[in-house]
Enzyme design. Structure first.
Site, PDB file in Angstrom:
ATOM      1  CB  SER A 143      -0.900   0.025   1.234  1.00 41.95           C
ATOM      2  OG  SER A 143      -1.688  -1.131   1.301  1.00 41.95           O
TER       3      SER A 143
HETATM    4  N1  SAH Z   1      -0.430  -4.776   3.994  1.00 40.98           N
HETATM    5  C1  SAH Z   1       0.186  -5.154   2.744  1.00 40.98           C
HETATM    6  C2  SAH Z   1      -0.746  -4.874   1.605  1.00 40.98           C
HETATM    7  C3  SAH Z   1      -0.809  -6.037   0.702  1.00 40.98           C
HETATM    8  S1  SAH Z   1      -2.094  -5.989  -0.513  1.00 40.98           S
HETATM    9  C4  SAH Z   1       1.524  -4.488   2.583  1.00 40.98           C
HETATM   10  O1  SAH Z   1       1.796  -3.527   3.310  1.00 40.98           O
HETATM   11  O2  SAH Z   1       2.325  -4.949   1.757  1.00 40.98           O
HETATM   12  C5  SAH Z   1      -3.297  -7.042   0.246  1.00 40.98           C
HETATM   13  C6  SAH Z   1      -2.876  -8.457   0.541  1.00 40.98           C
HETATM   14  O3  SAH Z   1      -4.058  -9.158   0.971  1.00 40.98           O
HETATM   15  C7  SAH Z   1      -2.317  -9.241  -0.643  1.00 40.98           C
HETATM   16  O4  SAH Z   1      -1.045  -9.724  -0.311  1.00 40.98           O
HETATM   17  C8  SAH Z   1      -3.330 -10.375  -0.826  1.00 40.98           C
HETATM   18  O5  SAH Z   1      -2.743 -11.587  -1.230  1.00 40.98           O
HETATM   19  C9  SAH Z   1      -3.932 -10.492   0.567  1.00 40.98           C
HETATM   20  N2  SAH Z   1      -5.251 -11.123   0.609  1.00 40.98           N
HETATM   21  C10 SAH Z   1      -6.255 -11.071  -0.307  1.00 40.98           C
HETATM   22  N3  SAH Z   1      -7.316 -11.776   0.098  1.00 40.98           N
HETATM   23  C11 SAH Z   1      -7.004 -12.313   1.306  1.00 40.98           C
HETATM   24  C12 SAH Z   1      -7.689 -13.135   2.237  1.00 40.98           C
HETATM   25  N4  SAH Z   1      -8.930 -13.582   2.001  1.00 40.98           N
HETATM   26  N5  SAH Z   1      -7.061 -13.472   3.385  1.00 40.98           N
HETATM   27  C13 SAH Z   1      -5.799 -13.040   3.642  1.00 40.98           C
HETATM   28  N6  SAH Z   1      -5.085 -12.258   2.793  1.00 40.98           N
HETATM   29  C14 SAH Z   1      -5.674 -11.893   1.644  1.00 40.98           C
END
Ligand code: SAH
Length: 205
Positions: free
Chosen positions: A53
């Protein structure tokens, strides 16, 4: 022009949150080919169609839970582990769930090599939360479901806060701030239009 603070009502970000952002080396959380961009205020690709993000959004979501040193926090969507690390700087313990095994494994190794001892990353589907360690003082969700998963409300402590983007894929999502009061009543506030990757693996998918 409406400024972000007009939406959120926050005049400035908490000094401790800003200190955590200054401390955590964001370049260590992104692939080599985008490392030059690590300190821009932009989301960046981290592989598997996912993104780290934008730092401002990480700061805002962290600020919104009003982190306390003895808090236990659940994060859904570990991704690179950057938001996880920021939270771990400010609270006692962070549990983080990531649905893509390879990202969970990479984040676990990265956070360990950076010396974090108050983080546990597990691969799993965040729709169901992580009941073993519930209830949580706060829950931060970094991918957008189309509705609020009920397990997350259940796993919130009375007095706890849930920050979650909700809406259709990439369009019309709103960042919601949800509070459970001491009696277990839910209060919901829509703060800001946002664009998160979708929360996948939903029971309705
Ligand atoms: N907080 C992260 C943002 C990653 S984007 C950072 O700072 O890098 C959101 C993430 O949520 C992705 O890695 C995606 O794979 C994960 N995601 C999507 N659906 C999900 C679910 N049902 N349970 C857990 N993680 C999930």
């Amino acid at each position: 022009m409406r400024l972000t603070r007009d939406f959120t009502g926050l005049q400035a970000l908490d000094e401790q949150v800003l200190a955590a952002l200054r401390k955590v080396p964001r370049h260590a959380f992104v692939p080599k080919k985008v490392q030059d961009c690590a300190y821009l205020n932009d989301p960046l690709p981290i592989g598997y169609g996912q993104t780290i993000s934008q730092p401002y959004i990480v700061a805002l979501m962290t600020d919104l839970i009003q982190p306390q040193a003895d808090d236990v926090v659940l994060e859904i969507g570990t991704g690179s582990g950057y938001q996880t690390a920021i939270l771990a700087e400010l609270v006692q313990q962070v549990y983080s769930l990531e649905i893509i095994d390879e990202l969970a494994e990479a984040a676990r190794e990265r956070l360990q090599s950076l010396g974090y001892e108050n983080i546990e990353v597990r691969s799993g589907n965040g729709h169901f939360g992580w009941p073993e360690h519930a209830p949580y003082d706060a829950i931060v969700v970094t991918a957008a479901p189309t509705g609020i998963p009920s397990a997350l409300i259940e796993q919130l402590k009375p007095g706890g806060t849930l920050v979650i983007p909700v809406g259709e894929r990439m369009f019309g999502q709103e960042l919601l701030l949800i509070r459970k009061d001491e009696k277990g009543m839910i209060e919901e506030k829509s703060l800001l239009p946002v664009a998160f990757v979708p929360l996948i693996g939903s029971p309705e998918d």
